[in-house]
Design an enzyme around this catalytic site. Structure first.
Site, PDB file in Angstrom:
ATOM      1  NE  ARG A   1      -4.252  -1.397   0.217  1.00  0.00           N
ATOM      2  CZ  ARG A   1      -4.462  -2.387  -0.640  1.00  0.00           C
ATOM      3  NH1 ARG A   1      -3.555  -2.667  -1.556  1.00  0.00           N
ATOM      4  NH2 ARG A   1      -5.576  -3.102  -0.605  1.00  0.00           N
TER       5      ARG A   1
ATOM      6  CG  HIS B   1      -3.671  -0.608  -6.653  1.00  0.00           C
ATOM      7  ND1 HIS B   1      -3.969  -0.050  -5.440  1.00  0.00           N
ATOM      8  CD2 HIS B   1      -3.784  -1.944  -6.463  1.00  0.00           C
ATOM      9  CE1 HIS B   1      -4.255  -1.003  -4.560  1.00  0.00           C
ATOM     10  NE2 HIS B   1      -4.144  -2.172  -5.166  1.00  0.00           N
TER      11      HIS B   1
HETATM   12  P1  NDP Z   1      -1.791 -12.152   3.848  1.00  0.00           P
HETATM   13  O1  NDP Z   1      -2.667 -11.778   4.987  1.00  0.00           O
HETATM   14  O2  NDP Z   1      -1.930 -13.515   3.269  1.00  0.00           O
HETATM   15  O3  NDP Z   1      -0.257 -11.992   4.290  1.00  0.00           O
HETATM   16  C1  NDP Z   1       0.215 -10.929   5.028  1.00  0.00           C
HETATM   17  C2  NDP Z   1       1.651 -11.209   5.448  1.00  0.00           C
HETATM   18  O4  NDP Z   1       2.168 -10.031   6.078  1.00  0.00           O
HETATM   19  C3  NDP Z   1       1.746 -12.346   6.470  1.00  0.00           C
HETATM   20  O5  NDP Z   1       2.896 -13.121   6.240  1.00  0.00           O
HETATM   21  C4  NDP Z   1       1.878 -11.595   7.790  1.00  0.00           C
HETATM   22  O6  NDP Z   1       2.574 -12.279   8.817  1.00  0.00           O
HETATM   23  C5  NDP Z   1       2.698 -10.398   7.354  1.00  0.00           C
HETATM   24  N1  NDP Z   1       2.556  -9.313   8.320  1.00  0.00           N
HETATM   25  C6  NDP Z   1       1.451  -8.622   8.670  1.00  0.00           C
HETATM   26  N2  NDP Z   1       1.729  -7.735   9.649  1.00  0.00           N
HETATM   27  C7  NDP Z   1       3.048  -7.883   9.928  1.00  0.00           C
HETATM   28  C8  NDP Z   1       3.935  -7.272  10.847  1.00  0.00           C
HETATM   29  N3  NDP Z   1       3.505  -6.322  11.706  1.00  0.00           N
HETATM   30  N4  NDP Z   1       5.212  -7.684  10.876  1.00  0.00           N
HETATM   31  C9  NDP Z   1       5.640  -8.648  10.033  1.00  0.00           C
HETATM   32  N5  NDP Z   1       4.862  -9.277   9.122  1.00  0.00           N
HETATM   33  C10 NDP Z   1       3.574  -8.888   9.071  1.00  0.00           C
HETATM   34  O7  NDP Z   1      -1.974 -11.037   2.732  1.00  0.00           O
HETATM   35  P2  NDP Z   1      -1.766 -11.180   1.151  1.00  0.00           P
HETATM   36  O8  NDP Z   1      -0.452 -11.794   0.902  1.00  0.00           O
HETATM   37  O9  NDP Z   1      -2.954 -11.768   0.524  1.00  0.00           O
HETATM   38  O10 NDP Z   1      -1.771  -9.621   0.718  1.00  0.00           O
HETATM   39  C11 NDP Z   1      -0.819  -8.718   1.224  1.00  0.00           C
HETATM   40  C12 NDP Z   1      -1.156  -7.294   0.803  1.00  0.00           C
HETATM   41  O11 NDP Z   1      -0.903  -7.119  -0.582  1.00  0.00           O
HETATM   42  C13 NDP Z   1      -2.618  -6.873   0.923  1.00  0.00           C
HETATM   43  O12 NDP Z   1      -2.972  -6.592   2.261  1.00  0.00           O
HETATM   44  C14 NDP Z   1      -2.659  -5.656   0.047  1.00  0.00           C
HETATM   45  O13 NDP Z   1      -2.267  -4.520   0.790  1.00  0.00           O
HETATM   46  C15 NDP Z   1      -1.598  -5.949  -1.010  1.00  0.00           C
HETATM   47  N6  NDP Z   1      -2.202  -6.207  -2.328  1.00  0.00           N
HETATM   48  C16 NDP Z   1      -1.808  -5.435  -3.382  1.00  0.00           C
HETATM   49  C17 NDP Z   1      -2.310  -5.651  -4.621  1.00  0.00           C
HETATM   50  C18 NDP Z   1      -1.814  -4.877  -5.781  1.00  0.00           C
HETATM   51  O14 NDP Z   1      -2.313  -5.052  -6.891  1.00  0.00           O
HETATM   52  N7  NDP Z   1      -0.832  -4.009  -5.591  1.00  0.00           N
HETATM   53  C19 NDP Z   1      -3.315  -6.692  -4.885  1.00  0.00           C
HETATM   54  C20 NDP Z   1      -3.643  -7.457  -3.722  1.00  0.00           C
HETATM   55  C21 NDP Z   1      -3.109  -7.206  -2.489  1.00  0.00           C
HETATM   56  P3  NDP Z   1       2.023 -13.658   9.432  1.00  0.00           P
HETATM   57  O15 NDP Z   1       2.278 -14.678   8.337  1.00  0.00           O
HETATM   58  O16 NDP Z   1       2.873 -13.882  10.630  1.00  0.00           O
HETATM   59  O17 NDP Z   1       0.564 -13.456   9.716  1.00  0.00           O
HETATM   60  C1  OXD Z   2      -5.819  -4.982  -3.221  1.00  0.00           C
HETATM   61  C2  OXD Z   2      -6.647  -5.583  -4.239  1.00  0.00           C
HETATM   62  O1  OXD Z   2      -5.942  -5.335  -2.052  1.00  0.00           O
HETATM   63  O2  OXD Z   2      -6.677  -5.036  -5.368  1.00  0.00           O
HETATM   64  O3  OXD Z   2      -5.002  -4.128  -3.579  1.00  0.00           O
HETATM   65  O4  OXD Z   2      -7.269  -6.607  -3.992  1.00  0.00           O
END
Ligand code: NDP
Ligand code: OXD
Length: 309
Positions: free
Chosen positions: A224, A272
């Protein structure tokens, strides 16, 4: 089943048509024409119209039509006990994997330098390290980060990841917690951010983190915009501490026309677009979740509202 479609950005007609194929019995109603609000017990939401969630008193489920849910969780109309399911779509996971491969390869193969040389009319071969000599760090080893890590590993990169809790991922060294972050950052020539936006992760890509990266490192932000402190990035690029940045997300989207990132020679922007939501591939997933909900079965991909992701 009756559900409200709450989105200021997604095309209702496409979602309605795609969902009808998988769940003909679903009555999907777009805001504001939802009819009797008391009859709506589920909402499909992505950037919902202001105040819409608050006006559904019988809401028992929100299914996000995207992966990152920080905006939904911050909506003052989202009642405290309502479960939120986020979208986990293998097609999006694949798309994100491709995007990260593309951008890491761009950085690894010095595309920024070759573009600058072309601009200057310079025909000069640069040193060509092997992928195994390039250390890539992935912030966030969840659904998307794990896929990206595995794909980079297949390409031969020296990949490691970071998560909140300890994760054991086959063949991917992983770090966790505050100490783990410092260790990961120290060994990252290319750092990819795939974290959710939470209180803990906001502004994580800042001057302190940049200073801890090896000199000349590059970043890829697909999480983000608010993960990144923009002025700190510009200063790090100016000083040479960072050599380049690839940004798929921005604090303000669309990025304002006057923003300095547009014309920065060491920044590549995409709108994005790393992993777009696609109603065709998402509809069967959303329909399956709605069916489970209707049957009172346990739901997958539930967001932990206290944790923020
Ligand atoms: P998940 O919930 O599957 O994974 C999140 C990961 O981040 C987990 O490994 C989690 O740790 C880690 N995490 C969260 N908080 C912390 C912290 N404080 N310290 C260390 N590690 C942390 O999410 P996704 O992989 O599905 O998606 C990730 C992000 O990607 C979304 O939230 C969104 O913002 C972004 N996104 C962007 C898109 C784009 O087109 N640019 C499209 C889709 C998503 P743990 O494993 O320990 O829980
Ligand atoms: C996001 C999405 O989380 O596009 O960025 O799903």
């Amino acid at each position: 089943m009756r559900a409200a479609f709450l989105s200021t950005t997604l095309p209702f007609a496409d979602w309605d048509a795609a969902l009808k194929e998988h769940m003909p019995e679903l009555e999907l109603r777009p805001w504001p024409g939802i009819g009797d609000a008391d009859a709506i017990d589920a909402a499909l939401a992505w950037q919902p119209p202001a105040g819409s969630l608050a006006r559904l008193p019988k809401l028992r489920l929100v299914h996000a039509l995207g992966a990152g849910v920080e905006e939904l969780l911050a909506d003052p109309g989202l009642a405290p006990g309502v479960p939120v399911v986020r979208l986990v779509d293998p097609s999006m996971t694949r798309a994100m994997g491709e995007y990260v491969q593309l951008q890491v390869l761009r950085l690894h193969r010095q595309d920024f330098d070759y573009r600058a040389q072309q601009e200057a009319g310079l025909w000069r071969e640069l040193p060509q390290p092997a992928p195994g000599e390039r250390r890539v760090g992935i912030l966030g080893l969840g659904v998307l980060g794990s896929e990206a890590a595995l794909r980079l590993k297949v390409l031969g990169f020296d990949v490691a990841g970071w998560s909140r809790l300890e994760r054991k991922q086959k063949g991917i060294p992983s770090f966790f917690g505050k100490d783990g972050l410092a260790a990961l950052v120290r060994r990252s020539d290319i750092l990819v951010c795939l974290l959710p936006l939470t209180r803990e992760t906001e502004n994580i890509l800042d001057v302190g983190l940049f200073a801890a990266l090896p000199r000349g490192a590059a970043i890829v932000n697909c999480g983000r915009g608010a993960h990144l402190v923009e002025d700190d990035l510009l200063a790090a690029l100016e000083s040479g501490q960072l050599s380049a940045a690839v940004l798929d997300v921005a604090r303000a989207e669309p990025l304002p026309p006057e923003h300095g990132f547009w014309s920065h020679p060491r920044i590549v922007l995409t709108p994005h677009a790393a992993a777009a939501t696609n109603p065709r591939t998402a509809a069967p997933i959303v329909a399956a979740a709605l069916r489970r909900f209707a049957a009172g079965n346990r739901l997958a991909n539930l967001v932990d509202r206290a944790r923020g992701y």
